[in-house]
Design an enzyme around this catalytic site. Structure first.
Site, PDB file in Angstrom:
ATOM      1  N   TRP A  18      43.050  42.256  31.687  1.00 34.33           N
ATOM      2  CA  TRP A  18      43.071  42.158  30.188  1.00 34.33           C
ATOM      3  C   TRP A  18      43.414  40.854  29.853  1.00 34.33           C
ATOM      4  O   TRP A  18      43.589  40.434  28.551  1.00 34.33           O
ATOM      5  CB  TRP A  18      44.066  43.133  29.579  1.00 34.33           C
ATOM      6  CG  TRP A  18      45.192  43.306  30.177  1.00 34.33           C
ATOM      7  CD1 TRP A  18      45.545  44.390  31.315  1.00 34.33           C
ATOM      8  CD2 TRP A  18      46.499  42.553  30.433  1.00 34.33           C
ATOM      9  NE1 TRP A  18      46.796  44.245  31.545  1.00 34.33           N
ATOM     10  CE2 TRP A  18      47.352  43.162  31.176  1.00 34.33           C
ATOM     11  CE3 TRP A  18      46.756  41.450  29.725  1.00 34.33           C
ATOM     12  CZ2 TRP A  18      48.585  42.726  31.545  1.00 34.33           C
ATOM     13  CZ3 TRP A  18      48.198  40.729  29.673  1.00 34.33           C
ATOM     14  CH2 TRP A  18      48.939  41.314  30.798  1.00 34.33           C
ATOM     15  N   GLU A  64      40.840  38.751  43.752  1.00 37.96           N
ATOM     16  CA  GLU A  64      41.722  37.673  42.990  1.00 37.96           C
ATOM     17  C   GLU A  64      42.915  38.324  42.318  1.00 37.96           C
ATOM     18  O   GLU A  64      42.617  39.203  41.398  1.00 37.96           O
ATOM     19  CB  GLU A  64      41.152  37.009  41.911  1.00 37.96           C
ATOM     20  CG  GLU A  64      39.437  36.631  42.048  1.00 37.96           C
ATOM     21  CD  GLU A  64      39.279  35.391  43.251  1.00 37.96           C
ATOM     22  OE1 GLU A  64      40.362  34.870  43.474  1.00 37.96           O
ATOM     23  OE2 GLU A  64      38.303  35.654  43.982  1.00 37.96           O
ATOM     24  N   LEU A  65      43.879  38.247  43.062  1.00 36.90           N
ATOM     25  CA  LEU A  65      45.242  39.305  42.654  1.00 36.90           C
ATOM     26  C   LEU A  65      46.454  38.360  41.961  1.00 36.90           C
ATOM     27  O   LEU A  65      46.007  37.370  41.725  1.00 36.90           O
ATOM     28  CB  LEU A  65      45.444  39.910  44.101  1.00 36.90           C
ATOM     29  CG  LEU A  65      44.371  40.670  44.778  1.00 36.90           C
ATOM     30  CD1 LEU A  65      44.505  41.209  46.222  1.00 36.90           C
ATOM     31  CD2 LEU A  65      43.605  41.593  43.834  1.00 36.90           C
ATOM     32  N   GLY A  89      42.672  41.465  39.341  1.00 37.94           N
ATOM     33  CA  GLY A  89      43.459  42.368  38.774  1.00 37.94           C
ATOM     34  C   GLY A  89      44.922  42.553  39.861  1.00 37.94           C
ATOM     35  O   GLY A  89      45.061  41.313  40.674  1.00 37.94           O
ATOM     36  N   SER A  90      45.472  43.299  39.646  1.00 38.79           N
ATOM     37  CA  SER A  90      46.877  43.550  40.420  1.00 38.79           C
ATOM     38  C   SER A  90      46.467  43.729  42.153  1.00 38.79           C
ATOM     39  O   SER A  90      45.596  44.196  42.298  1.00 38.79           O
ATOM     40  CB  SER A  90      47.817  44.735  39.756  1.00 38.79           C
ATOM     41  OG  SER A  90      47.114  46.033  40.185  1.00 38.79           O
ATOM     42  N   LYS A 126      32.900  45.952  34.557  1.00 40.98           N
ATOM     43  CA  LYS A 126      33.868  46.995  33.859  1.00 40.98           C
ATOM     44  C   LYS A 126      35.241  46.187  33.665  1.00 40.98           C
ATOM     45  O   LYS A 126      36.148  45.881  34.482  1.00 40.98           O
ATOM     46  CB  LYS A 126      34.113  47.879  35.280  1.00 40.98           C
ATOM     47  CG  LYS A 126      34.604  49.356  34.710  1.00 40.98           C
ATOM     48  CD  LYS A 126      35.878  49.356  33.821  1.00 40.98           C
ATOM     49  CE  LYS A 126      37.180  49.481  34.435  1.00 40.98           C
ATOM     50  NZ  LYS A 126      38.322  49.452  33.581  1.00 40.98           N
ATOM     51  N   PRO A 127      35.275  45.917  32.256  1.00 39.49           N
ATOM     52  CA  PRO A 127      36.302  45.080  31.676  1.00 39.49           C
ATOM     53  C   PRO A 127      37.581  46.141  31.618  1.00 39.49           C
ATOM     54  O   PRO A 127      37.540  47.335  31.652  1.00 39.49           O
ATOM     55  CB  PRO A 127      36.019  44.832  30.337  1.00 39.49           C
ATOM     56  CG  PRO A 127      35.139  45.816  30.137  1.00 39.49           C
ATOM     57  CD  PRO A 127      34.199  46.201  31.138  1.00 39.49           C
ATOM     58  N   CYS A 174      47.456  34.619  35.946  1.00 37.97           N
ATOM     59  CA  CYS A 174      47.852  34.900  37.067  1.00 37.97           C
ATOM     60  C   CYS A 174      48.747  33.839  37.825  1.00 37.97           C
ATOM     61  O   CYS A 174      49.496  33.788  38.564  1.00 37.97           O
ATOM     62  CB  CYS A 174      46.550  35.102  38.132  1.00 37.97           C
ATOM     63  SG  CYS A 174      45.157  34.053  37.793  1.00 37.97           S
TER      64      CYS A 174
END
Ligand code: NAD
Length: 457
Positions: free
Chosen positions: A133, A228-229, A206-207, A157-158, A262
């Site tokens: 987000w 990509e975390l 995301g996480s 998929k947002p 991030c």
């Protein structure tokens, strides 16, 4: 699903929480359209990307309103998303034809000289892109532009928290009359799982926790993925640094987007001789920042946190640090979803504000004896996304960069790697697998390589 502005709680939109059956229907349509898209060639695909870019330019102010309303950002923070997307579209449109051209390697042995050798880059037919987000318009663009130019169809998929910007992007793609190879499907984690199950390549941002789950699902299905975390980026400030400049850069690097980036600066190691001056300068600069959100005005520097959950993580990290002896130089309080920009000192390396990703507007500062201690502590993390080094000696900065276990290092700057698309952007260790951008590799990742041999003569 209701979408609310976290700054004031106002409802700003509604989108469906799509079940797997809707994902399957979208997948069917995308697969049906993909072959023509691949066949039309990269130059024609680049023209479509440039038309989409023109649409972004024409709708920039309205799109920035949408970004702002669903994230609670200030105008300053929201304003970067459309221009960065435009810049990235240009980068790929200009370079993709060269990056995707066939390669004709020289044979390595006499026997090989009897053949012509060709390496061809052919797309995975369907790429699924799952996004967080924090940059709701940019995140889908970051990956969709390259995947589309590679010749793939793309299903995004947002995040359920900020789906509206991605939905706008899909409207724009349809509005310019482009082929139906780009779709957005809204929903929660289950919708994301359905996407993972049905595509040929998963691009996830995301996480780390979700990344592990996706990696396991992709592993079982042998679906390639790029992850990509999260990060816990260190800043190293050496005694020879320009103290004011380092403090300003670290304030920006730690607090832009309320620290919800991030590659935010999340912990700072400062050499002893300048520690006191650095803390004073950082505190003075952070104290001046104005917090709030006011639509199109530029009166505020720091906006809201995107969710109450995120605010609670920040609050916990600060409270735990204070309970163990850290001191708050400025900030430390929450009002609604706003968390004050906060500088923490007397911080220990083992505190949660140093070991866990905070993703909020806090800057914990630790005094170190020398460069070696700074490098050792910077590397003592499960994360390895990026780092900054602040020094008066650029060569020394570059030398330290090569000792750091991270995917990117910026010397005397924050975020510089994020806007230089010729460089790869990816994390080491728990911060990810793979990278985006970075020349040919950033688009070839969406392709399968095919080897062709043809007899000579
Ligand atoms: P998240 O992992 O909770 O969610 C990200 C997306 O994954 C959402 O769209 C969510 O609906 C979906 N999802 C959740 N569970 C899923 C599952 N099991 N299968 C498929 N999809 C699933 O992350 P978040 O809280 O939205 O974003 C914040 C995180 O993103 C931070 O850790 C941050 O560091 C990271 N991030 C990394 C980068 C990078 O480039 N490395 C960039 C931005 C953000």
């Amino acid at each position: 699903m209701e979408v609310r502005n976290p700054a004031d709680g106002r409802q700003v939109g509604r989108v469906p929480d799509n079940p797997g059956a809707v994902v399957a229907a979208e997948v069917g349509q995308l697969r049906a359209a993909q072959a023509d898209w691949e066949a039309c060639g990269v130059r024609e695909r680049a023209q479509w990307l440039l038309r989409w870019q023109d649409w972004l330019i024409d709708n920039a102010a309205r799109l920035t309103d949408v970004v702002q309303s669903e994230t609670g950002k200030t105008r300053f923070d929201a304003e970067i998303e459309v221009p960065a997307a435009i810049d990235l579209a240009k980068y790929w449109a200009r370079n993709a034809p060269r990056f995707l051209a066939d390669e004709r390697p020289a044979p390595h042995s006499p026997i090989g000289r009897m053949k012509r050798l060709i390496t061809v880059f052919r797309p995975y037919p369907l790429v699924g892109i799952i996004t967080p987000w924090n940059l709701p318009l940019l995140n889908p663009c970051f990956d969709a532009f390259a995947a589309l130019l590679a010749g793939a169809a793309v299903l995004v998929k947002p995040s359920e928290i900020t789906p509206l910007s991605a939905v706008e992007l899909a409207c724009g793609w349809a509005e310019i009359g482009a082929p139906p190879v780009f779709t957005v499907v809204t929903g929660r984690a289950d919708t994301g799982r359905a996407v993972v199950d049905q595509v040929d390549f998963v691009q996830f941002t995301g996480s780390t926790k979700t990344g592990r789950e996706i990696a396991a699902a992709c592993g079982a299905a042998l679906t390639p993925c790029s992850l990509e975390l999260g990060g816990k980026d260190p800043a190293i400030v050496l005694a020879d640094a320009d103290v004011e400049r380092a403090a300003a850069g670290i304030a920006y690097g730690g607090l832009f987007n309320s620290g919800q980036v991030c590659i935010s600066v999340e912990r700072v190691y400062v050499e002893a001789p300048i520690y006191t001056r650095f803390v004073a300068s950082l505190t003075e600069q952070v104290e001046k920042l104005r917090q709030g959100q006011d639509g199109r005005g530029f009166d505020y520097d720091i906006g809201a946190m995107a969710t109450a959950t995120q605010r609670d993580i920040v609050q916990r990290h600060v409270a735990e640090a204070v309970a163990r002896g850290a001191r708050i130089m400025t900030g430390g309080n929450a009002t609604g979803n706003f968390f004050e920009p906060t500088v923490l000192v007397d911080v220990e390396h083992s505190m949660s504000c140093v070991t866990e990703e905070t993703f909020g507007p806090t800057i914990p500062v630790i005094e170190v004896a020398d460069e070696d201690e700074a490098v050792r502590l910077a590397n003592d993390s499960s994360y390895g996304l990026s780092a900054t080094v602040w020094t008066g000696d650029r060569q020394r900065g570059e030398h330290i960069a090569r000792r750091l276990e991270v995917g990117a290092v910026n010397i005397n700057d924050a975020f510089a790697n994020l806007v230089n698309f010729a460089l790869p952007m990816g994390g080491w260790k728990d911060s990810g697998i793979g990278a985006r951008w970075g020349g040919a590799a950033g688009i070839r990742k969406y392709c399968r390589q095919q080897a062709i041999t043809v007899p000579r003569g």
